[in-house]
Design an enzyme around this catalytic site. Structure first.
Site, short mmCIF file in Angstrom:
data_model
loop_
_atom_site.label_atom_id
_atom_site.label_comp_id
_atom_site.label_asym_id
_atom_site.label_seq_id
_atom_site.Cartn_x
_atom_site.Cartn_y
_atom_site.Cartn_z
N TYR A 101 1.12 -1.16 -0.04
CA TYR A 101 0.00 -0.49 -0.27
C TYR A 101 1.25 1.45 0.16
O TYR A 101 1.73 1.03 1.05
CB TYR A 101 -0.87 0.03 1.42
CG TYR A 101 -1.94 0.93 1.65
CD1 TYR A 101 -2.80 1.44 0.62
CD2 TYR A 101 -1.27 2.40 2.12
CE1 TYR A 101 -3.57 2.78 1.03
CE2 TYR A 101 -1.45 3.26 2.20
CZ TYR A 101 -3.21 3.69 1.94
OH TYR A 101 -3.95 4.47 1.36
N GLU A 189 -3.05 7.89 -4.74
CA GLU A 189 -3.41 6.50 -3.89
C GLU A 189 -2.75 5.26 -4.56
O GLU A 189 -3.70 4.95 -5.81
CB GLU A 189 -4.48 5.96 -2.46
CG GLU A 189 -4.69 5.07 -2.20
CD GLU A 189 -5.71 4.42 -1.84
OE1 GLU A 189 -6.11 4.77 -0.33
OE2 GLU A 189 -6.58 3.75 -2.10
#
Ligand code: GDP
Ligand code: MN
Length: 376
Positions: A101, A189
């Site tokens: 992530y 993201e």
């Protein structure tokens, strides 16, 4: 302003972040021809302005035409996060040996960019964030300097990457921060950023939120705006240069100037009423804008009273009066109207209203009191 994955991927590539090839399809046939064009195993992905697509069945691996066909058919029937799926992204399937992530966002409290990374990337990152937040690393980055090399490398090693991968990660992470700055995003993201079968880092999902207040600096990004993000009223308001925010009450407000609009909401609340919206027609609004604003307010079924509060400076009271009269002429709805109209061309405005049988207040508080009474 939210971007679709395929739009966000394109921006990532423009900032030299490696992304698998992909083709957008809006039908099963288009999905099949995209599969043939890519010429190998693909992933069929729902393009909706919502996360959690994988868990909702909106991300499906497909190795042959029949699999692509059935995946496309199924996904185009889904509704994910309140959005019905209208488009698909057909993209090269990757072998995954690690899911990371990685994100960068504007941290207002810190007055800095926050970069977050975790070796527990993938579909369960929300649970990781809740249950074991210590597994998500967080670093603050000075806006002016961007992500320092040492910090990116440190994150890379903490993620368990080898030296070559750390170099790739460092470039991806610093380019991601650069992208955030260049397009004035509030969030960028990548989840997951993968290590693929050959040991290389690649972004296979992307999410970007652009700061609406900075869009004036990016006319080139305006065409990325997706109508499904907004209600019909919000689009109408934006096109007319009106700021409109829906609220929960039953007093529809039309005001010129954001400060006056805020003050009006306070006075309504103070008098025990509930505003149905915040609406600023802007300085110098003409009768067309006023009419559009009126129509937006009138299309809200919860509105029982329309409260017009105009302090005419650049805005002319006669223009406002004309817009109000035109809008009222075209509706048959049972709503009360309360007007407070003072300032430039006040006399002309008031006499226009009077001819149309509408009386006006000169005091905002008096107007609010009457509106609250009528609404309750
Ligand atoms: P999201 O659920 O909306 O975040 O959609 P993602 O694009 O992140 O996909 C969800 C999950 O599908 C990923 O976390 C991966 O595990 C899996 N996935 C997506 N693309 C691929 C791929 O090319 N190969 C493999 N093996 N899995 C993939
Ligand atoms: Mn994802």
């Amino acid at each position: 302003m939210k971007l679709h994955e395929h739009q966000a991927r394109k921006l990532l590539s423009e900032f030299s972040i490696p992304v698998p090839r992909g083709i957008v399809a809006s039908s099963v046939d288009e999905a099949i021809s995209a599969f043939h064009e890519l010429g190998g195993p693909v992933v069929v992905k729902a393009q909706v302005l919502s996360g959690g697509r994988g868990k909702a069945g909106g991300v499906v691996l497909a190795n042959n035409e029949a699999a692509v066909e059935s995946a496309a058919k199924n996904i185009l029937r889904l509704e994910i996060g309140g959005y019905s799926v209208k488009r698909l992204l057909i993209t090269d399937a990757c072998e995954i040996s690690k899911e990371i992530y990685l994100s960068a966002l504007i941290d207002r409290n810190a007055g800095a960019i926050a970069v977050m990374a975790s070796s527990k990337g993938g579909m369960d990152i929300e649970e990781v964030a809740l249950q074991s937040p210590e597994l998500i690393m967080r670093r603050h980055v000075d806006y002016a300097t961007g992500l320092p090399q040492f910090m990116a490398r440190e994150l890379g090693f903490e993620l368990g990457l080898d030296w070559d991968q750390v170099k790739e990660f460092q470039s991806i992470a610093s380019n991601l921060v650069e992208l955030l700055k260049q397009v004035d995003a509030s969030l960028v993201e990548i989840n997951p950023l993968i290590v693929d079968g050959e040991g290389h880092c690649r972004a296979i999902d992307a999410k970007i939120d652009l700061d609406d207040n900075a869009m004036g600096r990016h006319p080139e990004l305006e065409n990325l705006r997706n109508p499904e993000e907004y209600t019909r009223e919000e689009i109408e308001a934006r096109n007319a240069g009106i700021s409109y925010i829906k609220l929960d009450g039953n007093i529809g407000c039309m005001v010129n100037g954001a400060g006056l609009a805020m003050a009006l909401l306070d006075v309504i609340k103070g008098e025990g009423g509930e505003p149905a919206n915040f609406l600023d027609v802007g300085g110098g609004a003409d009768s067309v804008q006023v009419r559009t604003a009126m129509n937006i307010i009138l299309s809200d079924p919860t509105v029982r009273v329309i409260l017009i509060n105009i302090f005419g400076g650049i805005t002319r009271c006669d223009e406002v009066a004309n817009g109000v009269i035109e809008a009222l002429g075209s509706i048959s709805k049972d709503v009360d109207l309360v007007v407070r109209l003072v300032g430039t061309n006040e006399d002309e405005g008031l006499s226009l209203l009077k001819t149309a049988g509408i009386s006006a207040h000169s005091s905002m508080v008096e107007a609010v009191k009457q509106a609250v009474e009528l609404a309750s």
